[in-house]
Design an enzyme around this catalytic site. Structure first.
Site, short mmCIF file in Angstrom:
data_model
loop_
_atom_site.label_atom_id
_atom_site.label_comp_id
_atom_site.label_asym_id
_atom_site.label_seq_id
_atom_site.Cartn_x
_atom_site.Cartn_y
_atom_site.Cartn_z
N ASN A 13 -19.27 -24.00 -7.83
CA ASN A 13 -20.60 -23.45 -7.52
C ASN A 13 -21.60 -24.17 -8.43
O ASN A 13 -21.64 -23.92 -9.63
CB ASN A 13 -20.59 -21.94 -7.80
N HIS A 99 -22.84 -13.41 -4.54
CA HIS A 99 -22.60 -13.80 -5.94
C HIS A 99 -23.35 -12.82 -6.84
O HIS A 99 -24.44 -12.35 -6.50
CB HIS A 99 -23.08 -15.24 -6.17
N GLU A 101 -25.17 -13.21 -9.32
CA GLU A 101 -26.56 -13.60 -9.62
C GLU A 101 -27.48 -13.25 -8.45
O GLU A 101 -28.63 -12.86 -8.66
CB GLU A 101 -26.61 -15.11 -9.96
N GLU A 171 -15.17 -11.77 -9.58
CA GLU A 171 -15.88 -12.38 -10.70
C GLU A 171 -16.44 -11.29 -11.60
O GLU A 171 -17.53 -10.75 -11.33
CB GLU A 171 -17.04 -13.24 -10.19
N GLY A 177 -20.28 -17.52 -17.03
CA GLY A 177 -21.14 -18.35 -17.88
C GLY A 177 -21.16 -17.92 -19.33
O GLY A 177 -22.01 -18.35 -20.10
C1 PEP Z 1 -19.83 -18.53 -11.17
O1 PEP Z 1 -21.02 -18.77 -11.27
O2 PEP Z 1 -19.38 -18.12 -10.10
C2 PEP Z 1 -19.00 -18.72 -12.35
C3 PEP Z 1 -17.79 -18.25 -12.32
O3 PEP Z 1 -19.56 -19.40 -13.40
P1 PEP Z 1 -18.78 -19.92 -14.73
O4 PEP Z 1 -17.53 -20.61 -14.25
O5 PEP Z 1 -19.74 -20.85 -15.37
O6 PEP Z 1 -18.47 -18.72 -15.55
#
Ligand code: PEP
Length: 255
Positions: A13, A99, A101, A171, A177
């Site tokens: 992503n 997602h 975000e 997630e 992040g």
């Molecule tokens: C994401 O944005 O879906 C994600 C898992 O980010 P990161 O791998 O940077 O934690």
């Protein structure tokens, strides 16, 4: 189908990062690295929406390209949005939906996520639907409840005969992040819950659904996560920006 016969599926992503030039270059590098995986892991990548056409061209049919979001309507007065039809026209294969975000910053919720999943399936593309709890929800013992509600909303929009077109991405928001990935045991606990909810909705078809883990996945921590029976791949942010790193994640995800 046993857990280990689900081919690992890793999706990068790229959020709001690479522009057109970097997108083309990174996609070409990914394509060049695919033969080394010998079909034992699958990769897709989700560039910025304005770079989708460049990515599809650079992928030359060898690497599926994903969008990071879509609107559920086919057309209408929705300034700034795009539809599944528009993505299809570009040659996009997957769409990331819901997602964290998007949920936190752009008002996606269980209802709109379900509508988007439905629209993606109706349009003949493949959804990667995201779910996951925040840090405070986990600390307050609400992980199971939150994930169940999010999953139920998504599954209500998917028919059992569409199970093989669905990818789910667990997630935990606190792991995205932050460099704080969930332990393999924490991930498996939630993935097993998700698999049991899939069984309730899809029966034996639950076994074909790929459940990715996402949250600070890197080349050096993916194998331990993939050793768990219900972890089938990864949705990767930061560590997917360089093709070399995403290829290493896919290689290390092979079981
Ligand atoms: C994401 O944005 O879906 C994600 C898992 O980010 P990161 O791998 O940077 O934690």
């Amino acid at each position: 189908m046993s857990a280990h016969s689900r081919i690992p599926f890793v999706c990068g992503n790229w959020k709001l990062h690479h522009g057109r030039e970097a997108t083309g270059a990174q996609v070409r590098e990914l394509v060049a690295g695919l033969p080394a995986l010998r079909d034992r892991a699958r990769i897709a990548v989700a560039p910025v929406v304005t770079c989708l056409a460049v990515a599809v061209e650079a992928a030359a049919g060898k690497l599926p390209i994903a969008a990071q979001n879509v609107h559920f309507a086919e057309k209408g007065a929705f300034t700034g949005e795009w539809s599944v039809g528009h993505l299809k026209e570009l040659g996009v294969s997957y769409v990331i939906v819901g997602h964290s975000e998007r949920r936190a910053l752009f008002a996606d919720n269980d209802e709109t996520v379900a509508k988007k999943v439905r629209a993606v399936l109706d349009g003949g593309l493949l959804p990667i639907a995201c779910i996951g709890e925040t840090e405070s929800q986990r600390e307050n013992g609400k992980t199971k409840h939150v994930v169940t509600e999010e999953i139920e909303a998504i599954l209500a929009a998917v028919r059992p005969d569409e199970a093989d077109r669905l990818t789910l991405a667990y997630e935990p928001v606190w792991a995205i992040g932050t460099g704080k990935n969930a332990s393999a045991q924490q991930a498996q606990e939630v993935h097993a819950l998700i698999r049991s909810l899939l069984k309730k909705h899809f029966g034996t078809k639950a076994e074909v659904v790929c459940i990715q883990y996402g949250g600070s996945v890197k080349p050096d921590n993916v194998a331990i996560l993939m050793a768990e029976p219900d972890v089938d791949g990864a949705l990767v942010g930061g560590a997917s920006l360089e093709a070399k790193s995403l290829l290493a994640i896919a290689q290390n995800a092979i079981r």
